[in-house]
Design an enzyme around this catalytic site. Structure first.
Site, PDB file in Angstrom:
ATOM      1  N   GLU A   1       0.813  -1.226   0.000  1.00  0.00           N
ATOM      2  CA  GLU A   1       0.000   0.000   0.000  1.00  0.00           C
ATOM      3  C   GLU A   1       0.844   1.273   0.000  1.00  0.00           C
ATOM      4  O   GLU A   1       0.550   2.213   0.729  1.00  0.00           O
ATOM      5  CB  GLU A   1      -0.953  -0.020   1.211  1.00  0.00           C
TER       6      GLU A   1
HETATM    7  N1  IFG Z   1      -4.329  -4.108   4.368  1.00  0.00           N
HETATM    8  C1  IFG Z   1      -3.106  -3.604   4.980  1.00  0.00           C
HETATM    9  C2  IFG Z   1      -2.927  -3.821   6.461  1.00  0.00           C
HETATM   10  C3  IFG Z   1      -4.235  -3.780   7.233  1.00  0.00           C
HETATM   11  C4  IFG Z   1      -5.241  -4.706   6.575  1.00  0.00           C
HETATM   12  C5  IFG Z   1      -6.499  -4.824   7.421  1.00  0.00           C
HETATM   13  C6  IFG Z   1      -1.967  -5.602   4.155  1.00  0.00           C
HETATM   14  C7  IFG Z   1      -0.714  -6.215   3.613  1.00  0.00           C
HETATM   15  C8  IFG Z   1      -5.543  -4.190   5.194  1.00  0.00           C
HETATM   16  N2  IFG Z   1      -1.964  -4.253   4.307  1.00  0.00           N
HETATM   17  O1  IFG Z   1      -2.893  -6.308   4.464  1.00  0.00           O
HETATM   18  O2  IFG Z   1      -2.047  -2.828   6.986  1.00  0.00           O
HETATM   19  O3  IFG Z   1      -4.731  -2.463   7.339  1.00  0.00           O
HETATM   20  O4  IFG Z   1      -7.304  -5.879   6.980  1.00  0.00           O
END
Ligand code: IFG
Length: 522
Positions: free
Chosen positions: A332
């Site tokens: 992200e």
């Molecule tokens: N995606 C984000 C996490 C977390 C997650 C919550 C990943 C690799 C959503 N990154 O999962 O930091 O916020 O479900």
């Protein structure tokens, strides 16, 4: 005379019935999770008595520790005060014997062979890790009450037969996000013991994020002093001193569990950026962040000091981490231009390798040039996992839709999120990593990990509500061959684990997918 005869017969018959009823004699009917590869029953039972002791072969301290781990788990509930003794011969009948014997290639480093007769329990493995996994099986073929912390009524009988068992994947783990909300050493040790019970062998600690930096870095003290001071919701933060982190690593190591530390970068870095203005491209430190949004932060990939920072962090972390991996995050990074992200990840891989470790990163790192031993952790975009395979890299399977423990069970779940959908216990179990994404095949996969993100939980009870009862299913997916796994058979075994989880004071979601009420307490 006739009357007395009749009564006598009735008494004897009852005694036999009661004895038979509570005397387990069919090893194949036990409720071991993960399901063992092969179980053969020999139709009788072994009695654990106050004459029973645990013998280990030779003087090895490691084997004595494994024996003591078993004794510490059995003594409180059985009251049998099992001692751990060493021997160079086969122990006398009535005892448990742990022995390392090489040469059984099929068992590998983590497998074991458990032979139970009316006279003895023999546990054999190529390596100590195999014995440690075998003693979890011994615990699980004793009545559920063996997991209680106070003395329970016996008898303590185990069905006789032979269990041969070994895992499909070498990486079977979970992840705890201590960035969003901090969880202290005791909570992490508690989770490690729970992972060990289900033969999992990795705990990935997500040590840094926008909301918190949770590991002391001596060369950059403000990371924890400032960056560790809060959490999602603005509550008290926290962090592990290097001494505490080492305590966690040792505790895990004694349970044949590898700790994998994650420093998420270049995104998910607000806590670091708030701690050191020089890490920001504009030289201005942002405020600490206590919200839940993601994708708004990035290290300044253009500045040399960023790589000095990363090198210092990786150096200190590598020195504290005996395991082979450092996780560099990489997810992200929505405000890091892709033309900056790619060279950044390439350079960070070099830094990690220079400190003697291998890289794991979330699947976006497959956009960079992966080093031969780098691993992409598939969580969201199958095409990134496929890109990793195309580069000859391995994939760690953590598909959010199947394996994210922070997903709600259903719309009524008290905690968790639902952006990847609801994951009831059956959905968490009914998938096969080797076929989920056709282009990511078994030979490309190092294993499975079920991550728990902590935006919505900040205490052990709520954590366990999300982790259980789904975790045993992920443990079975990582250990048991797919052709031996099916939901109906698993569900029936999981029913018995409801009693075991209660006995271990694990608070679990009472999913309606599992007929908990059918458990016959043995
Ligand atoms: N995606 C984000 C996490 C977390 C997650 C919550 C990943 C690799 C959503 N990154 O999962 O930091 O916020 O479900």
């Amino acid at each position: 005379m006739k009357f007395i005869n009749f009564t006598l017969n009735a008494v004897v018959l009852t005694a036999i019935l009661v004895q038979t009823a509570c005397t387990p004699t069919n090893l194949t009917k036990e409720n071991v999770i993960p399901k063992p590869v092969s179980v053969v029953s020999s139709g009788s039972s072994f009695d654990l008595t106050d004459q029973t002791d645990i013998y280990v072969q030779g003087e090895s301290l490691e084997l004595k520790q494994i024996g003591q781990y078993l004794a510490n788990k059995l003594n409180p509930s059985t009251g049998l005060s099992l001692d751990v003794k060493t021997t160079v011969n086969i122990p006398a009948p009535g005892n448990i014997y742990l022995c390392i014997k090489g040469g059984d290639a099929e068992l590998g480093d983590e497998g074991y062979e458990l032979t139970i007769t009316e006279k003895s329990i023999n546990l054999v493995a190529n390596k100590p890790a195999g014995l440690f996994h075998g003693i979890q099986t011994i615990r699980q073929i004793l009545p559920s009450k063996v997991e209680m912390s106070t003395v329970q009524k016996g008898p303590w009988k185990i069905s006789t037969g032979v269990i041969r068992d070994f895992p499909v994947y070498g990486y079977r783990g979970s992840m705890l996000d201590v960035g969003r909300h901090f969880f202290g050493v005791e909570d992490v040790k508690n989770l490690i013991d729970q992972l060990a019970y289900y033969k999992m062998n990795v705990l990935h600690l997500h040590l840094s994020d926008d909301q918190g930096w949770r590991i002391e870095i001596k060369s950059w003290p403000n990371l924890t002093k400032h960056g560790g001071s809060t959490a999602v919701g603005g509550g008290k933060g926290g962090f592990y001193t290097q001494k505490e982190y080492s305590e966690i690593v040792k505790y895990a190591q004694d349970r044949y569990i590898t700790i994998i530390p994650e420093i998420d970068m270049p995104g998910h870095t607000n806590a670091a950026l708030a701690s050191y203005p020089e890490l920001n491209c504009n030289g201005i430190a942002p405020h600490l962040f206590t919200g839940r949004e993601v994708g708004f932060s990035t290290l300044c990939t253009k500045k040399e000091i960023t790589y000095k920072f990363i090198d210092d962090v990786v150096r200190e972390l590598a020195e504290l981490t005996p395991g082979p991996y450092i996780h560099i995050g990489g997810d992200e990074s929505h405000v890091t231009p892709i033309e900056d992200y790619i060279p950044f990840i390439n350079r960070v891989q070099e830094i990690v390798i220079a400190h003697g470790k291998q890289v794991i990163g979330w699947d976006e790192i497959a956009l960079s040039t992966l080093k031969p031993n780098s691993v992409a952790q598939y969580w969201a975009k199958a095409e990134n996992g496929i890109k990793a395979v195309a580069q000859g890299a391995k994939v760690l399977m953590s598909p959010a839709k199947n394996a994210y423990l922070d997903m709600k069970y259903d719309s009524t779940s008290a905690f968790g999120q639902n952006w990847a959908g609801y994951i009831e216990v059956d959905k968490g179990y009914n998938w096969d990593p080797a076929t989920l994404v056709p282009e990511i095949r078994k030979e490309n996969i190092i294993g499975i990990e079920a991550p728990l993100w902590s935006e919505t939980v900040d205490n052990r009870k709520d954590l366990e509500y999300l982790i259980f009862p789904r975790l045993p299913g992920y443990a079975e997916i990582g250990w048991t061959p797919a052709n031996l796994r099916n939901w109906d058979n698993y569900k029936a075994r999981l029913v018995n684990h409801g009693e075991r989880m209660k006995a271990m004071n694990i608070s679990f979601f009472p999913s309606k997918m599992v007929p908990w009420e059918t458990n016959e307490v043995k």
